[in-house]
Design an enzyme around this catalytic site. Structure first.
Site, PDB file in Angstrom:
ATOM      1  CD  GLU A  72     -41.652  62.177  -6.914  1.00 42.58           C
ATOM      2  OE1 GLU A  72     -40.660  61.991  -7.634  1.00 42.58           O
ATOM      3  OE2 GLU A  72     -42.241  63.259  -6.810  1.00 42.58           O
ATOM      4  CE  LYS A  98     -32.088  57.087  -7.860  1.00 42.05           C
ATOM      5  NZ  LYS A  98     -31.574  56.313  -8.994  1.00 42.05           N
ATOM      6  CG  ASP A 118     -32.520  50.624 -12.912  1.00 42.39           C
ATOM      7  OD1 ASP A 118     -31.761  51.566 -13.186  1.00 42.39           O
ATOM      8  OD2 ASP A 118     -32.129  49.472 -12.700  1.00 42.39           O
ATOM      9  CE1 TYR A 157     -37.190  62.821 -12.652  1.00 42.02           C
ATOM     10  CE2 TYR A 157     -37.784  60.670 -13.528  1.00 42.02           C
ATOM     11  CZ  TYR A 157     -36.848  61.671 -13.330  1.00 42.02           C
ATOM     12  OH  TYR A 157     -35.586  61.508 -13.813  1.00 42.02           O
ATOM     13  CE  LYS A 210     -29.075  54.290  -6.611  1.00 40.15           C
ATOM     14  NZ  LYS A 210     -28.637  53.660  -7.845  1.00 40.15           N
ATOM     15  CB  CYS A 220     -32.831  17.541 -30.224  1.00 40.53           C
ATOM     16  SG  CYS A 220     -34.282  18.489 -29.770  1.00 40.53           S
ATOM     17  CB  CYS A 240     -36.989  15.641 -31.856  1.00 44.47           C
ATOM     18  SG  CYS A 240     -35.566  16.478 -32.563  1.00 44.47           S
ATOM     19  CB  CYS A 293     -32.651  20.678 -32.549  1.00 41.47           C
ATOM     20  SG  CYS A 293     -33.714  19.450 -33.326  1.00 41.47           S
ATOM     21  CB  CYS A 317     -37.701  19.429 -33.387  1.00 45.69           C
ATOM     22  SG  CYS A 317     -37.257  19.678 -31.669  1.00 45.69           S
TER      23      CYS A 317
HETATM   24 ZN   LIG Z   1     -35.237  18.636 -31.757  1.00 45.37          ZN
END
Ligand SMILES: [Zn+2]
Length: 651
Positions: free
Chosen positions: A102, A104, A106, A214, A303, A394, A397, A412, A418
């Site tokens: 099966e 495993k 996480d 499981y 693992k 930025c 822009c 910004c 922007c």
């Molecule tokens: Zn910007």
């Protein structure tokens, strides 16, 4: 009625194969809610409406598992798996027979206790013997059955499973956290664990958690499975969500094939796994093999090794987020890691670059272990390349960037002027957690912006068929489909509408809190700092963000324009009078009236009812056997009313 809702929820959340539309399900659910509201005596704890009902906790209680939750011995090579099998064979003096392989997962292991088919308790693994009680939080997860279905359900049974967050949900969570300048989750596992440990189940309910069951732990004697494979089938029959990959393998070679196959598809799975579990299938053989200290001899975890790779940092790009946050992204010399070619990695913020002392051309160590997005974990060789400086203007822009006093993040300030911020704001506005406009993905939004058809969110609701069909890749049919999606997105909820406004630091959770306190848009627009700051769980900075947002004429106008263009939501319960406004009540102990009724009485008079006692609490209604909340209230000097005093107040 309850059965119907339960059945369709099962089709949707467990089988991922709905028979009715979302809207039909919602209608059914609302109907059930209405029936139960009118007849509170009919409500049972396993009703689908009771998922979010638990009270916030001050601390998690501990609870003993009926059968211990074991940890598995680990292997990292096929040779070790073969050695384990040989050891089993010689211990038994016979072959172990079939094995079950099966995935495993996480995530976070949980133990679900069902009595007479009803979920009565959910606990974390803890130390394997004693875990923490997280029942109220687990009940909010839609794929957790509140009641088992089908035949042959034991008197009591412990069902073991893993709670996890899908990779895509994890990524969008972190993207939002970056926007809000909040702490990031390091991995999907970490975010699942954090969500389960929320003190308030309502907060857990807003996180996209899922469950895979499981195995079966302890159970009553009326259940006598012969093999592990059989228990998996039973779980499936009982309505539990079971992963699709468990495979019966005859020998070590077949296990090795399974491990190799899973290794190849690992990166395309929508959830994180960190290995494969191999179990002896026959349960009598499992009992014969027994345990070695706390580990079963009849199972082992393979693992996959964490994968590191060396590569060169070519440059750092700066991306502009929805609210103007500037995020550095590492551009790397492409490198193979875990069978995937990686050419960029996250750096979170400028401080991370300085902490690692990175320069252009530095040799770095990349890691992809548990984390989805590869991460630079070390600077192996700085080199003498140019320093990496944060931009002053930025990248989208050209506006000069600013840095808030308490922030590590550059921003910004140009807002919707922007282009990058406008684009991200529109994408966010159309996303599932906001107005949920299907068909308005990144590409489509980009196209509409380029064509100049959208200059702000509300323009979406002015789009016309004749203009849309002139766009590339958009025929008459799909233009109509888009317009239909836009039309139906107008029907939303008030919290989602607030969320869609894009106020800095305001996400789904906070939007709900705001919606509860300010029943109409005009109430919210005119809210003062004190009223905002008085909301529990809303910090002063957030109150200021709301204030700043509505101080701008264009924002007020945009919010009102959305409503004028037809965006609407069902009215929320509004107080009938405001005699108790500004009071924050906590209910505790056993009272002769149902708690929901007491709560309704208070809310109807403008009070707010909270789950836990804090310095903001103004009144505590303490019934019989009131416990820690009463003690806390006494400690804080909060006004405490018993049943007689409470009734006098409302006579
Ligand atoms: Zn910007």
């Amino acid at each position: 009625m309850r059965e119907a809702v339960r059945y369709h929820a099962y089709r949707y959340f467990v089988l991922d194969d709905p028979e009715i539309t979302d809207a039909e399900y919602d209608a059914l659910y609302d109907q059930l809610l209405a029936i139960e509201r009118d007849n509170p005596a009919l409500i049972t704890p396993d009703s689908p409406t009771q998922r979010v009902g638990g009270e916030p906790l001050n601390a998690f209680q501990s609870v003993d598992h009926r059968a211990p939750m074991l940890s598995l011995g680990k292997c990292s090579t096929i040779e070790e798996v073969e050695a384990w099998l040989r050891r089993c064979g010689s211990d038994l003096d016979r072959d172990v027979g079939d094995l079950m392989c099966e995935l495993k997962f996480d995530g976070v292991a949980v133990n679900l206790l069902y009595e007479n088919g009803v979920l009565v308790q959910a606990a974390t693994r803890g130390d394997g013997t004693t875990g923490e009680l997280i029942t109220a939080n687990v009940k909010t997860i839609q794929s957790v059955p509140l009641r088992l279905m089908g035949e042959g359900i034991p008197n009591w049974v412990e069902i073991r499973g893993e709670i996890y967050i899908k990779i895509a949900d994890f990524e969008s969570y972190n993207a939002r956290a970056v926007e809000k300048g909040e702490r990031l989750f390091v991995s999907p596992r970490n975010s699942a664990a954090g969500s389960l440990r929320q003190k308030d189940p309502a907060m857990t309910a807003m996180r996209p958690l899922s469950l895979f069951c499981y195995s079966v732990g302890g159970h009553s004697n009326d259940y006598e499975p012969q093999t592990h494979e059989e228990t998996i089938e039973d779980l499936r029959r009982w309505g539990c969500r079971v992963n699709e990959y468990p495979t019966k393998c005859a020998n070590a070679t077949a296990c090795a094939d399974f491990i190799a196959r899973v290794g190849e598809m690992r990166d395309s799975l929508p959830y994180e796994i960190d290995g494969v579990v191999i179990k002896v299938n026959d349960l009598a053989t499992q009992r014969d093999l027994g345990f070695y200290i706390r580990q079963p001899r009849w199972a082992v975890a393979f693992k996959y090794p964490p994968v590191d790779a060396r590569t060169q940092l070519k440059d750092v790009d700066y991306q502009v987020g929805r609210t103007g946050a500037i995020t550095p992204v590492a551009r790397l010399e492409p490198v193979q890691i875990d069978r995937v070619t990686v050419s960029n990695a996250t750096l979170h913020n400028q401080d991370e670059i300085e902490r690692l002392g990175l320069r252009k051309g530095s040799t770095v160590m990349l890691r992809r272990a548990g984390d989805v997005i590869p991460k630079i974990v070390a600077n192996l060789e700085t080199g003498d390349g140019p320093e990496i400086k944060a931009p002053e203007c930025c990248p989208s822009c050209g506006t000069k960037l600013t840095r808030g006093e308490d922030e590590t993040i550059l921003r910004c300030p140009a807002q919707l002027a922007c282009p990058a911020q406008l684009q991200n704001a529109v994408i966010y506005f159309c996303s599932r957690e906001c107005l949920d406009i299907r068909g308005m993905g990144t590409k489509r939004v980009e196209q509409l912006l380029e064509a100049g058809l959208i200059k702000r969110n509300s323009d979406i609701f002015t789009l016309q068929q004749d203009v849309l069909v002139k766009l590339e890749r958009l025929g008459e049919k799909s233009a109509q489909a888009l317009l239909d999606a836009i039309e139906s997105a107008k029907e939303t909820t008030y919290p989602r509408f607030i969320n869609s406004l894009g106020i800095r630091n305001i996400g789904e959770d906070t939007s709900t809190l705001l919606a509860d306190r300010f029943p109409t848009l005009e109430d919210l627009i005119n809210a003062g700092y004190d009223a905002l700051n008085a909301i529990e769980n809303i910090a002063g900075t957030i109150a200021q963000n709301v204030l700043d947002f509505f101080a701008i004429e264009a924002n007020r106008e945009e919010a009102r324009r959305l409503v004028a263009l037809g965006v609407r939501w069902p009215k929320r319960e509004t107080p009938t009078s405001l005699e108790l406004a500004d009071q924050i009540w906590v209910l505790t102990g056993k009272t002769s009236r149902p708690r929901a009724e007491v709560k309704a009485m208070l809310v109807a008079r403008g009070a707010k009812v909270s789950g836990s006692v804090s310095k903001n609490t103004t009144h505590v209604f303490a019934g019989e056997n009131a416990g820690s909340k009463l003690a806390k209230a006494q400690e804080l000097g909060v006004r405490i009313l018993d049943e007689t005093e409470f009734n006098a107040l409302f006579s």
